[in-house]
Structures are given as structure tokens and as C-alpha cells.
Design an enzyme around this catalytic site. Structure first.
Site, PDB file in Angstrom:
ATOM      1  N   LYS A 166       0.867  -1.181   0.000  1.00 60.22           N
ATOM      2  CA  LYS A 166       0.000   0.000   0.000  1.00 60.22           C
ATOM      3  C   LYS A 166       0.896   1.221   0.000  1.00 60.22           C
ATOM      4  O   LYS A 166       1.992   1.197   0.565  1.00 60.22           O
ATOM      5  CB  LYS A 166      -0.878   0.026   1.260  1.00 60.22           C
ATOM      6  CG  LYS A 166      -2.132   0.835   1.109  1.00 60.22           C
ATOM      7  CD  LYS A 166      -3.113   0.097   0.248  1.00 60.22           C
ATOM      8  CE  LYS A 166      -4.522   0.551   0.424  1.00 60.22           C
ATOM      9  NZ  LYS A 166      -5.443  -0.485  -0.059  1.00 60.22           N
TER      10      LYS A 166
HETATM   11  N1  GLU Z   1      -7.087  -0.219  -3.504  1.00 61.16           N
HETATM   12  C1  GLU Z   1      -7.822  -1.400  -3.817  1.00 61.16           C
HETATM   13  C2  GLU Z   1      -7.869  -2.339  -2.628  1.00 61.16           C
HETATM   14  O1  GLU Z   1      -7.687  -1.936  -1.498  1.00 61.16           O
HETATM   15  C3  GLU Z   1      -7.311  -2.064  -5.096  1.00 61.16           C
HETATM   16  C4  GLU Z   1      -5.886  -2.491  -5.070  1.00 61.16           C
HETATM   17  C5  GLU Z   1      -5.370  -2.962  -6.434  1.00 61.16           C
HETATM   18  O2  GLU Z   1      -6.153  -3.042  -7.364  1.00 61.16           O
HETATM   19  O3  GLU Z   1      -4.175  -3.241  -6.514  1.00 61.16           O
HETATM   20  O4  GLU Z   1      -8.157  -3.493  -2.757  1.00 61.16           O
END
Ligand code: GLU
Length: 417
Positions: A107
């Protein structure tokens, strides 16, 4: 973010500990998986439109890369912390493992209110942040995507910045890109659609009909608003929705099309006439069949869990329910579909986008949605089976599978050197 957001990371670790206990995981494996592998903190200047300089702080955390490249969104939020990013990166590892796609978890975040910046300032901030984290990201190493406060345009700037660094176009370095530059059909609706598939499965398992079922949705952003539209299309009755301006409630059902029109025109939900105002927290306690927390973390805690009246909760947000609340909800027979399953539609279609980009062969929206349905329904059924067999919550069952998959991959690969 919520007042007790400081507990997000400790909650994520606690959740992991519960799974590790149930799996009787070796203490050495526990020590490896309990903390992120890599954490990068960046402080960087951005020139504002008035030529002044502001220094921003950002992060990119890779929790685990054992099953494949790190994967996870980038969040722009004024009150995000390093601990939040650690927790969210860990959740991504389990999310990818739950739907069994070949990624680890990551993240990223920048402490910023994106709405307080001009579009030019936002672009400069994104490009400089990308430049700072470029030591970590790449199509075979770590692939960002949109999250709270970022969108397809931000991903386009990330992709362009990395491409300029490398001297050639690198579409597979991010997902959630605009269609024009290698995005996937269906990616923008994927989280909502994935949630819909598992809510439908849960309703079937509980012999509950979704036609006419009352639904409350906390959050009317990309995910929450799309969930409202899709559930309304399926014949459910959306009685309440909320955004940062507040919530609206009509026990007879909202006219979802009219709510979209109102929001598009006024930029907020507050003030919508055909409903009464309701607070974010009261919305959670409404008499409904389906509740969808689709905003931020830690919304249902030990304080309000006993007052939840929904039959099914589909967690579209990451970590909206604390471990204390989980116990209370389980005791009260509320069927919780955990974030690492219910919210996995986005990253699943991100995976499809990455695969399409690497193969330079693109699918139709129908193909994307059919594959998404296959993955989500398969994961739901396997988690449900484990939950029934072991008589545990859906969250514990999902964690057991996910942690075991990562632990097993770690065992097979061995410890370097
Ligand atoms: N931000 C989204 C999540 O928390 C998508 C992450 C992604 O597609 O890599 O799942």
C-alpha cells in the site's frame, strides 16, 4: 479517518494472530508474516501554483512478496499514518491470497487532502511521489492502483512518470489506468461488482431474497455509489446512503437515479429532499437486510456492534469492523463477508488488467465480468465451506486460507540465504 484509527495496525496484527493461533503456526513463520517486509518513507517538495513550496510525506509499504509482485493501491488522505499503510499493506497480502491471485501485498499513501490542491498541483505531487517510490515499483515488482483519494487520472500520471524514467512506455506498472492507455474494461466497477457477487451468494446461503431486501450503504464514492446502482438494478431497496456531507434515509426506498443526479449537481448528498438526514453512525444501525460499509476503517467497534440489525454485512471498505465487534456480530448471527473477500473484486480485475497489458491482448467487458464472477464465487464458496466446517466466522475462515497459502509458499521457497 475515524478517531480510533491508531488501532488499525494493531487490529490487523491481532486478526493475523487469531489466524496464526488457529493454524498453530510455527513461531518463526508468525514472526515473518506479522510485520511488513519493506517500508519506504519519502519527504518531497511540491511547487504550488503560487510558486511557494510545500513538503509532503508519503509512504510505500510492501508487506509480503512471497507469492508474486507486491500489489496495492495509493491513498491520498490528510490523516493517513505509516501504521495505517502497514495495516493496509498486510490486508492486501491476505486479500490477494484469498482470491488466489499471484501477488503479495503493498500500500502507498501521501498525507494530503487532494481536494485542497489544483489539478496541476495534484499532478506535480503525484509525479514527484512516483519518482520517490520508483526505487520500489515496477511491473514485475510492485504494481500500484487507485485507492481512497486517487483515481484513473492519477494512475495515468504514475504510469507516464515511470515511463519517462525508463525511456519507454510501461503500462503494466499500474492498474486502474484509463482505458485509452491500457486500462481494463470493468475495472472501475470491479470492487462494487465483486461485492455484489458475494452478497448474492451470502443471501442465497441464508435463503434470503435480494429482491426487495433493504440496503444501507455507508460511503457514496466510487465503490459505494456503484454498489447502490447495481443492487438497485437487482431489485433491492436502497434505503440509506451517506457521504462526507452526511447521510440520507428513506424507509420506503431511495430513488437511486435521482440521488445520483442530485449528487452530480450539488457535489454532495446532504440536502436531498426525498429523504430524511441521518448520521454516518445511525445509518449503520438501521433495520436493513444488507449493510455495506464502503468508506473508511473502524466504523463498527465494540461500542456500536450490538446495535447492528443487518443480516448481511459486505465489507467494501478495508477493515471497517474491529475484532471486538466481529465477536459480537457473530454471536448475534450477523453474516459478515470480510474485506479480504468482499472487497477483492478491485484487485482481481487489477490482476486481469496487468495480465492483459503484459500479453497486449485485451478482453471485452463481458469476459472481464465473467472471470471476476468465477473468481469471487469460487473464493466465497471455499471460505464458506471452511467457516462451516470449523464453525468460525467468515473472516477467520478467509484468514486461515490466506495465511496458510502465504505460509506454505514461504516454506516451499525457504529462508534466504
Ligand atoms: N485499492 C484497492 C484495494 O484496497 C485495489 C488495489 C489494487 O487493485 O491493486 O483493494
Amino acid at each position: 479517518m475515524s478517531p480510533d484509527r491508531v488501532t488499525l495496525y494493531s487490529n490487523a496484527q491481532r486478526q493475523f494472530d487469531l489466524a496464526a493461533d488457529a493454524l498453530d503456526l510455527d513461531p518463526r513463520m508468525r514472526a515473518i508474516l506479522r510485520v511488513p517486509q519493506r517500508e519506504l518513507i519519502v519527504n518531497f517538495p511540491v511547487q504550488k501554483d503560487d510558486k511557494s513550496i510545500e513538503v509532503f510525506t508519503g509512504y510505500r509499504v510492501q508487506h509480503n512478496i512471497t507469492r508474486g509482485p507486491a500489489k496495492g493501491g495509493i491513498r491520498f488522505h490528510p490523516r493517513v499514518t505509516l501504521d495505517d499503510v502497514r495495516a493496509l499493506s498486510m490486508i492486501m497480502t491476505w486479500k490477494c491470497a484469498t482470491v488466489n491471485i499471484p501477488y503479495g501485498g503493498a500500500k502507498g499513501a501521501v498525507i494530503v487532502d487532494p481536494r485542497a490542491l489544483s489539478i496541476h498541483e495534484l499532478e506535480r505531487l503525484t509525479r514527484r511521489y512516483t519518482s520517490e517510490i520508483s526505487v520500489l515499483i515496477g511491473p514485475d515488482r510492485d504494481i500500484p492502483a487507485p485507492d481512497v483519494g486517487t483515481d484513473a487520472q492519477v494512475m495515468a500520471w504514475v504510469m507516464d512518470t515511470i515511463s519517462m524514467h525508463r525511456g519507454h512506455t510501461v503500462p503494466a506498472v499500474v492498474t486502474g489506468k484509463p482505458l485509452e492507455i491500457g486500462g481494463s474494461h470493468g475495472r472501475d466497477q470491479a470492487t462494487a461488482r465483486g461485492l455484489l457477487y458475494v452478497v448474492r451468494e451470502a443471501a442465497e446461503a441464508l435463503s434470503l431474497s435480494l429482491a426487495g431486501a433493504r440496503v444501507a450503504i455507508q460511503g457514496f464514492g466510487k465503490v459505494g455509489a456503484t454498489v447502490a446502482r447495481l443492487l438497485d438494478d437487482m431489485g433491492a431497496t436502497v434505503v440509506a446512503v451517506s457521504d462526507s456531507s452526511g447521510g440520507i434515509y428513506n424507509p420506503r426506498g431511495l430513488d437511486v437515479g435521482a440521488v445520483f443526479g442530485y449528487k452530480a449537481h450539488h457535489g454532495r448528498l446532504a440536502g436531498y429532499r426525498e429523504a430524511e438526514p441521518i448520521s454516518h453512525s445511525d445509518l449503520l444501525e438501521l433495520p436493513v437486510e444488507v449493510l455495506v460499509p464502503a468508506s473508511l476503517s473502524t466504523q463498527i467497534s465494540g461500542i456500536n456492534a450490538a446495535r447492528i440489525r443487518a443480516r448481511i454485512i459486505g465489507e467494501a471498505a478495508n477493515a471497517p469492523i474491529t475484532p471486538e465487534a466481529d465477536e459480537v456480530l457473530f454471536g448475534n448471527g450477523v453474516f459478515v463477508i470480510p474485506d479480504i473477500l468482499a472487497g477483492a473484486g478491485g484487485v482481481t480485475v487489477s490482476y486481469f488488467e496487468w495480465v492483459q497489458g503484459l500479453q497486449e491482448f485485451f478482453w471485452t467487458e463481458r469476459e472481464v465480468n465473467a472471470q471476476l464472477e468465477r473468481v469471487m464465487v469460487g473464493a466465497f464458496r471455499s471460505v464458506l465451506r471452511a467457516a462451516q466446517e470449523r464453525r468460525v466466522t467468515m473472516r477467520t475462515a478467509a484468514y486461515l486460507q490466506a495465511v496458510e497459502r502465504v505460509a506454505q509458499a514461504t516454506r516451499i521457497r525457504g529462508i534466504y540465504p
